[in-house]
Motif scaffolding. Structure first.
Motif, PDB file in Angstrom:
ATOM      1  N   LEU A  52       0.828  -1.205   0.000  1.00 30.24           N
ATOM      2  CA  LEU A  52       0.000   0.000   0.000  1.00 30.24           C
ATOM      3  C   LEU A  52       0.861   1.254   0.000  1.00 30.24           C
ATOM      4  N   LEU A  53       1.936   1.254   0.750  1.00 33.00           N
ATOM      5  CA  LEU A  53       2.836   2.411   0.763  1.00 33.00           C
ATOM      6  C   LEU A  53       3.507   2.599  -0.591  1.00 33.00           C
ATOM      7  N   ALA A  54       3.920   1.503  -1.228  1.00 35.78           N
ATOM      8  CA  ALA A  54       4.530   1.600  -2.554  1.00 35.78           C
ATOM      9  C   ALA A  54       3.544   2.187  -3.558  1.00 35.78           C
ATOM     10  N   ARG A  55       2.273   1.750  -3.498  1.00 35.77           N
ATOM     11  CA  ARG A  55       1.263   2.312  -4.412  1.00 35.77           C
ATOM     12  C   ARG A  55       1.052   3.793  -4.139  1.00 35.77           C
ATOM     13  N   VAL A  77       7.658   2.209 -13.886  1.00 36.77           N
ATOM     14  CA  VAL A  77       7.412   3.600 -14.264  1.00 36.77           C
ATOM     15  C   VAL A  77       6.227   4.103 -13.453  1.00 36.77           C
ATOM     16  N   ALA A  78       6.399   5.251 -12.811  1.00 34.74           N
ATOM     17  CA  ALA A  78       5.336   5.806 -11.979  1.00 34.74           C
ATOM     18  C   ALA A  78       4.080   6.061 -12.804  1.00 34.74           C
ATOM     19  N   ARG A  79       2.924   5.741 -12.217  1.00 32.03           N
ATOM     20  CA  ARG A  79       1.649   5.981 -12.890  1.00 32.03           C
ATOM     21  C   ARG A  79       0.796   6.877 -12.003  1.00 32.03           C
ATOM     22  N   LEU A  80       0.299   7.982 -12.558  1.00 29.95           N
ATOM     23  CA  LEU A  80      -0.560   8.893 -11.801  1.00 29.95           C
ATOM     24  C   LEU A  80      -2.009   8.475 -11.948  1.00 29.95           C
ATOM     25  N   ASP A  81      -2.717   8.447 -10.841  1.00 30.19           N
ATOM     26  CA  ASP A  81      -4.121   8.053 -10.846  1.00 30.19           C
ATOM     27  C   ASP A  81      -5.006   9.272 -11.075  1.00 30.19           C
ATOM     28  N   VAL A  82      -4.718   9.984 -12.156  1.00 32.49           N
ATOM     29  CA  VAL A  82      -5.517  11.148 -12.525  1.00 32.49           C
ATOM     30  C   VAL A  82      -5.423  11.270 -14.034  1.00 32.49           C
ATOM     31  N   GLY A  83      -6.512  11.641 -14.672  1.00 34.59           N
ATOM     32  CA  GLY A  83      -6.503  11.737 -16.122  1.00 34.59           C
ATOM     33  C   GLY A  83      -5.940  13.060 -16.601  1.00 34.59           C
ATOM     34  N   ALA A  84      -5.122  13.021 -17.652  1.00 31.14           N
ATOM     35  CA  ALA A  84      -4.728  14.244 -18.347  1.00 31.14           C
ATOM     36  C   ALA A  84      -5.837  14.522 -19.342  1.00 31.14           C
ATOM     37  N   SER A  85      -6.617  15.536 -19.104  1.00 30.26           N
ATOM     38  CA  SER A  85      -7.819  15.732 -19.890  1.00 30.26           C
ATOM     39  C   SER A  85      -7.515  16.134 -21.316  1.00 30.26           C
ATOM     40  N   ALA A  86      -8.169  15.433 -22.256  1.00 23.81           N
ATOM     41  CA  ALA A  86      -8.172  15.835 -23.655  1.00 23.81           C
ATOM     42  C   ALA A  86      -9.536  16.437 -23.931  1.00 23.81           C
ATOM     43  N   PRO A 108     -12.186  19.381 -21.379  1.00 24.92           N
ATOM     44  CA  PRO A 108     -12.179  20.644 -20.653  1.00 24.92           C
ATOM     45  C   PRO A 108     -11.106  20.765 -19.589  1.00 24.92           C
ATOM     46  N   GLY A 109     -10.479  19.656 -19.194  1.00 20.40           N
ATOM     47  CA  GLY A 109      -9.409  19.756 -18.194  1.00 20.40           C
ATOM     48  C   GLY A 109      -9.732  18.980 -16.949  1.00 20.40           C
ATOM     49  N   GLY A 110      -8.706  18.430 -16.313  1.00 21.45           N
ATOM     50  CA  GLY A 110      -8.885  17.687 -15.077  1.00 21.45           C
ATOM     51  C   GLY A 110      -8.162  18.391 -13.959  1.00 21.45           C
ATOM     52  N   LEU A 111      -8.819  18.539 -12.822  1.00 19.86           N
ATOM     53  CA  LEU A 111      -8.180  19.208 -11.696  1.00 19.86           C
ATOM     54  C   LEU A 111      -6.980  18.405 -11.230  1.00 19.86           C
ATOM     55  N   VAL A 112      -5.921  19.098 -10.839  1.00 16.95           N
ATOM     56  CA  VAL A 112      -4.694  18.402 -10.472  1.00 16.95           C
ATOM     57  C   VAL A 112      -4.412  18.439  -8.981  1.00 16.95           C
ATOM     58  N   GLU A 113      -5.215  19.132  -8.199  1.00 15.44           N
ATOM     59  CA  GLU A 113      -4.960  19.126  -6.765  1.00 15.44           C
ATOM     60  C   GLU A 113      -5.171  17.711  -6.239  1.00 15.44           C
ATOM     61  N   GLY A 114      -4.250  17.282  -5.386  1.00 20.03           N
ATOM     62  CA  GLY A 114      -4.384  15.954  -4.811  1.00 20.03           C
ATOM     63  C   GLY A 114      -4.115  14.840  -5.796  1.00 20.03           C
ATOM     64  N   GLU A 115      -3.252  15.089  -6.794  1.00 14.86           N
ATOM     65  CA  GLU A 115      -2.891  14.017  -7.720  1.00 14.86           C
ATOM     66  C   GLU A 115      -2.401  12.823  -6.916  1.00 14.86           C
ATOM     67  N   ALA A 116      -2.949  11.662  -7.211  1.00 17.65           N
ATOM     68  CA  ALA A 116      -2.603  10.463  -6.452  1.00 17.65           C
ATOM     69  C   ALA A 116      -1.819   9.502  -7.324  1.00 17.65           C
ATOM     70  N   ARG A 117      -0.891   8.817  -6.715  1.00 18.94           N
ATOM     71  CA  ARG A 117      -0.122   7.813  -7.433  1.00 18.94           C
ATOM     72  C   ARG A 117      -0.744   6.446  -7.182  1.00 18.94           C
ATOM     73  N   ARG A 118      -0.655   5.554  -8.183  1.00 20.61           N
ATOM     74  CA  ARG A 118      -1.087   4.188  -7.979  1.00 20.61           C
ATOM     75  C   ARG A 118       0.008   3.249  -8.454  1.00 20.61           C
ATOM     76  N   ARG A 119      -0.271   1.951  -8.418  1.00 21.72           N
ATOM     77  CA  ARG A 119       0.766   0.954  -8.695  1.00 21.72           C
ATOM     78  C   ARG A 119       1.491   1.272  -9.994  1.00 21.72           C
ATOM     79  N   PRO A 120       2.836   1.269  -9.960  1.00 20.18           N
ATOM     80  CA  PRO A 120       3.588   1.628 -11.164  1.00 20.18           C
ATOM     81  C   PRO A 120       3.319   0.672 -12.317  1.00 20.18           C
ATOM     82  N   GLY A 121       3.495   1.190 -13.537  1.00 18.75           N
ATOM     83  CA  GLY A 121       3.462   0.340 -14.707  1.00 18.75           C
ATOM     84  C   GLY A 121       4.853  -0.221 -14.963  1.00 18.75           C
ATOM     85  N   ASN A 122       4.922  -1.276 -15.721  1.00 18.99           N
ATOM     86  CA  ASN A 122       6.206  -1.902 -16.018  1.00 18.99           C
ATOM     87  C   ASN A 122       6.493  -1.808 -17.513  1.00 18.99           C
TER      88      ASN A 122
END
Length: 206
Positions: free
Chosen positions: A54-57, A77-86, A88-102
């Motif tokens: 859980l800490l690693a995620r 490779v670090a993966r952010l659990d937030v969408g880069a909006s294509a 109107p835009g996605g809010l970035v406050e509190g961007e969360a990390r989740r399990r890295p990709g390989n």
């Protein structure tokens, strides 16, 4: 990983991210003093496997950094659990990390991307269609932040939002362009565009 090395690795991650011990302890479902006791007194001797995962995620790092198993032949490779909006835009406050990709190291080398400078982000919206579709996962190279020549597709922060757009240097600023013709381009002063990195690769489910 021995107990002392595991504690040192966790302390380094906490220092890098500025997270409080009590907040992390609550994240684990433990009492607020749990991680302080672990780091200061060595109790428990080693992190439980579930706590380590859980800490690693949370920190967006491979479990191996905290003493977990290595994934042979792959680079985390670090993966952010937030969408880069294509869109109107996605809010970035509190961007969360989740399990890295390989990623295969050969692929990263072919792309010219350092693992330490790579992030994976999921695309939301249709403003970059057909180049990028809703749900695509993109690999962002944070080493490549300059908008030069013909430009390219970048992840940016603009107006308090995280988005993915095509950028070109323009008269009076940077052209922020959507590949979907239904969306209008605009020119934004360069000082207002925080370029996170250039898109180096995309993954799409078929």
């Amino acid at each position: 990983m021995d107990p002392e090395a595991q504690r040192a690795a966790l302390e380094a991650l906490i220092a890098e991210n500025g997270t409080s011990l009590s907040e992390l302890s609550r994240l684990l479902g433990r009492n607020p003093a749990y991680l302080q006791q672990y780091l200061m007194r060595g109790t428990p001797r080693l992190l439980a496997e579930a706590d380590r995962a859980l800490l690693a995620r949370y920190f967006g790092v491979p479990e191996a950094r905290l003493g977990g198993p290595e994934v042979p032949g792959m680079v985390a490779v670090a993966r952010l659990d937030v969408g880069a909006s294509a869109g109107p835009g996605g809010l970035v406050e509190g961007e969360a990390r989740r399990r890295p990709g390989n990623f295969a190291p050969d692929l990263l080398r072919a792309l010219g991307v350092r693992a330490e400078a790579a992030s994976m982000i999921r695309v939301k919206g249709d403003s970059m269609a057909p180049t990028l579709e809703d749900g695509d996962e993109i690999l962002v190279d944070r080493d490549r932040r300059r908008v030069e020549g013909r430009g390219g597709v970048f992840v940016i922060r603009l107006d308090g939002e995280l988005m993915v757009k095509r950028l070109r240097a323009g008269v009076g600023g940077i052209e922020v362009i959507s590949d979907n013709p239904a969306w209008e381009a605009r020119v934004v002063p360069a000082a207002l565009v925080d370029v996170v990195g250039r898109v180096a690769w995309l993954g799409r489910a078929i």
